[in-house]
Design a protein around this motif. Structure first.
Motif: not given
Length: 87
Positions: A3-5, A7, A44-46, A56
């Motif tokens: 998941k791209n946090y 978002e 992006p932060h996955y 996160s």
């Protein structure tokens, strides 16, 4: 789960930002355009684990992080306001 946090972060901050711009169109197309432009301008932060998501959330509390997200949203609102894809 991958998941791209970012978002979630944008989804969390965007409603308050939209209230600050009462003249912006809030139709589904404009909102999606704002979100897409915002996310394309943020790193992006996955995350793949619950532990990564907790990290996160802690990172999200930092003032610079919030400022960066808010600036990206404001820039996206400006772009969409001046380039609506509908009549």
């Amino acid at each position: 789960m991958l998941k791209n946090y970012m978002e979630d972060v944008v989804d969390h901050i965007l409603p308050a930002m939209l209230r600050a711009f009462p003249d912006i169109c809030t139709c589904e197309q404009c909102i999606l355009d704002i979100k897409a432009i915002t996310l394309n301008h943020l790193k992006p932060h996955y995350v793949v684990t619950q532990k990564g998501e907790v990290y996160s959330r802690i990172n999200e509390m930092h003032l610079q992080f919030q400022t960066d997200v808010m600036k990206a949203i404001i820039d996206a609102i400006d772009i969409v306001s001046n380039n609506k894809r509908h009549g």
